[in-house]
Design a protein around this motif. Structure first.
Motif, PDB file in Angstrom:
ATOM      1  N   GLY A  54      67.642  16.728  39.853  1.00 24.15           N
ATOM      2  CA  GLY A  54      68.129  17.666  40.862  1.00 24.15           C
ATOM      3  C   GLY A  54      67.791  19.095  40.460  1.00 24.15           C
TER       4      GLY A  54
ATOM      5  N   TYR B  17      77.167  24.112  41.949  1.00 26.02           N
ATOM      6  CA  TYR B  17      77.005  23.245  40.776  1.00 26.02           C
ATOM      7  C   TYR B  17      76.711  24.097  39.524  1.00 26.02           C
ATOM      8  CZ  TYR B  17      74.978  19.731  37.714  1.00 26.02           C
ATOM      9  OH  TYR B  17      74.705  18.921  36.642  1.00 26.02           O
TER      10      TYR B  17
ATOM     11  N   ILE C  77      65.726  21.978  42.471  1.00 23.05           N
ATOM     12  CA  ILE C  77      66.274  23.312  42.782  1.00 23.05           C
ATOM     13  C   ILE C  77      65.346  24.396  42.231  1.00 23.05           C
ATOM     14  CG2 ILE C  77      68.196  24.892  42.246  1.00 23.05           C
ATOM     15  CD1 ILE C  77      70.034  22.338  42.452  1.00 23.05           C
TER      16      ILE C  77
ATOM     17  N   ALA D 234      67.191  12.083  39.239  1.00 24.71           N
ATOM     18  CA  ALA D 234      66.122  12.436  40.177  1.00 24.71           C
ATOM     19  C   ALA D 234      66.585  13.519  41.142  1.00 24.71           C
ATOM     20  CB  ALA D 234      65.704  11.198  40.983  1.00 24.71           C
TER      21      ALA D 234
ATOM     22  N   LEU E  85      78.637  11.586  39.388  1.00 24.34           N
ATOM     23  CA  LEU E  85      79.414  11.167  40.552  1.00 24.34           C
ATOM     24  C   LEU E  85      78.541  10.319  41.457  1.00 24.34           C
ATOM     25  CD1 LEU E  85      78.640  13.216  43.367  1.00 24.34           C
ATOM     26  CD2 LEU E  85      79.068  14.767  41.500  1.00 24.34           C
TER      27      LEU E  85
ATOM     28  N   THR F 245      70.360  11.690  41.697  1.00 20.80           N
ATOM     29  CA  THR F 245      71.062  11.033  40.588  1.00 20.80           C
ATOM     30  C   THR F 245      72.411  10.490  41.063  1.00 20.80           C
ATOM     31  OG1 THR F 245      70.132  12.837  39.260  1.00 20.80           O
ATOM     32  CG2 THR F 245      71.830  11.477  38.213  1.00 20.80           C
TER      33      THR F 245
HETATM   34  C1  PLP Z   1      74.257  16.845  39.701  1.00 15.35           C
HETATM   35  C2  PLP Z   1      74.046  17.920  40.686  1.00 15.35           C
HETATM   36  C3  PLP Z   1      72.917  18.752  40.630  1.00 15.35           C
HETATM   37  C4  PLP Z   1      71.884  18.629  39.522  1.00 15.35           C
HETATM   38  O1  PLP Z   1      71.189  17.442  39.589  1.00 15.35           O
HETATM   39  P1  PLP Z   1      70.584  16.654  38.316  1.00 15.35           P
HETATM   40  O2  PLP Z   1      70.021  15.431  38.924  1.00 15.35           O
HETATM   41  O3  PLP Z   1      71.723  16.402  37.375  1.00 15.35           O
HETATM   42  O4  PLP Z   1      69.568  17.566  37.708  1.00 15.35           O
HETATM   43  C5  PLP Z   1      72.747  19.681  41.632  1.00 15.35           C
HETATM   44  N1  PLP Z   1      73.661  19.835  42.618  1.00 15.35           N
HETATM   45  C6  PLP Z   1      74.762  19.076  42.692  1.00 15.35           C
HETATM   46  C7  PLP Z   1      75.722  19.268  43.807  1.00 15.35           C
HETATM   47  C8  PLP Z   1      75.001  18.089  41.734  1.00 15.35           C
HETATM   48  O5  PLP Z   1      76.112  17.341  41.818  1.00 15.35           O
END
Ligand code: PLP
Length: 377
Positions: free
Chosen positions: A74, A98, A78, A205, A323, A194
């Motif tokens: 994620g 986050y 971003i 991912a 989560l 993820t």
């Molecule tokens: C977990 C999360 C992320 C980051 O994603 P990763 O896959 O851990 O790099 C970004 N935004 C939100 C809302 C998340 O819960």
């Protein structure tokens, strides 16, 4: 196509060459060319891989956009989206975004000259007051983590359009099953896949969908240039996860409603944060823009000691970060997911030491409630 059907029949289904009903895992880095530049659409797997492509087509369909992109996390997704901007540009973000998003903006991208301001985007007027000459985008997370605050996506996108800004939505908590920000006027929607999209705590991912050919061209350029792509094995796992996203989200929703009722009536619980509660300040907006409220709930038990006792007394809720998976998880945001946010900032946001966050899984709701009851006792 209705929503659950789209989870199964969206994107590219199966393999036309063999009739295989699931997309094969193309564990390959390069592709034979019949002559220089004469290939079947794939040259090198950073630029494009058939398994990743099938996933990118699927998420594009689910989010009703122009093109989809899969990244290694994620945060990689971003970061790639932020690479659309230049040094000197400014982005407005949701204040209880986050923790990793806050960190990458304030500790990494700031060094490259991308400036950010964090505001309570659940109040549209505060967004408008922070727009500067060099502002390029509004980045919204809704619902937020861990306070489940709601931003009006349509309202924010309207303000963004008036000022010629992009609207970017982190849709991780709702998933395209409940909420499709591009249909509400956003330009870019992204996910930590993820979480719910993968759904089984077995892959890290990120996914992005954009709403125009120009953004698709620019983001593909960034993806190919910076290279944070998702591998074929993990792409396949996400395709498999998405096939059951609809039924999982329905089950998370039903379990969560029962748990929220239980927590709201419990004397040891000081406050429950959930957009499905009528007492939630933006309940009406949540209802208007999403067809479900999701499986994330936070509640305050009053102190760090009580919270820690609860966390170690539960047996079906696994103490873990993350989560959105089939198993229920429990965490203490102040010491875990939000530990990278400075203490003073946490206090400002209302992330108290007694705040407990749960990700409700798809176990039997009765077992989960009995477990919380004995642990709260
Ligand atoms: C977990 C999360 C992320 C980051 O994603 P990763 O896959 O851990 O790099 C970004 N935004 C939100 C809302 C998340 O819960």
């Amino acid at each position: 196509m209705r929503r659950k059907t789209k989870m199964i029949h969206g994107g590219l289904v199966g393999d036309p060459q063999t009739g295989a009903v699931s997309t094969p895992i193309y564990q390959v880095s390069t592709y034979k060319q019949d002559g220089i530049g004469n290939h079947k659409g794939f040259e090198y797997s950073r630029t494009g891989n058939p398994t990743r492509h099938a996933l990118e087509e699927l998420i594009k369909d689910l989010e009703e956009g122009t093109a989809g992109f899969a990244f290694g996390s994620g945060m990689a997704a971003i970061t790639a989206v932020m690479m659309l901007f230049n040094s000197g540009d400014h982005v407005i973000l949701t204040d209880d975004v986050y923790g990793g998003t806050y960190r990458v903006m304030t500790k990494v991208l700031n060094r490259l000259g991308i400036d950010s301001t964090f505001v309570d985007t659940s109040n549209l007027a505060t967004i408008e007051s922070e727009i500067r000459e060099n502002t390029r985008a509004i980045f919204i997370e809704t619902p937020t983590n861990p306070l489940l605050k709601i931003t009006d996506i349509e309202g924010a996108a309207k303000i963004a359009k008036e000022h010629n800004l992009l609207t970017i939505v982190d849709n991780t908590f709702s998933t395209p099953y409940w909420q499709t920000p591009l249909t509400l006027g956003a330009d870019i929607v992204l996910h930590s896949a993820t979480k719910y999209i993968g759904g089984h705590s077995d892959v890290v991912a990120g996914l992005v969908v954009v709403n125009s050919k120009e953004l698709a061209r620019d983001l593909h350029f960034v993806q190919n240039s910076t290279g944070g792509v998702l591998g074929p094995q993990d792409s396949w796992l996400l395709i498999r996860g998405i096939r059951t996203l609809g039924i999982r989200m329905e089950e998370h929703e039903q379990n969560t409603a029962k748990i929220v009722n239980f927590l709201s009536a419990h004397p040891a619980v000081k406050k429950v944060y959930y957009p499905g509660l009528e007492s939630h300040p933006n309940h009406d907006i949540a209802k208007k823009q999403a067809s479900g409220f999701g499986g994330m709930v936070s509640f305050d038990v009053g102190s760090a000691e009580k919270a820690e006792k609860l966390l170690t007394s539960v047996k079906y809720f696994t103490l873990a970060e993350s989560l959105g998976a089939v198993e229920s998880l429990i965490s203490l945001p102040a010491k875990m997911t939000h530990a990278s946010i400075p203490t003073e900032r946490r206090a400002e946001l209302g992330i108290t030491d007694g705040l407990v966050r749960i990700s409700v899984g798809v176990e039997d709701a009765e077992d989960l409630i009995e477990d919380l009851a004995q642990a709260l006792k």
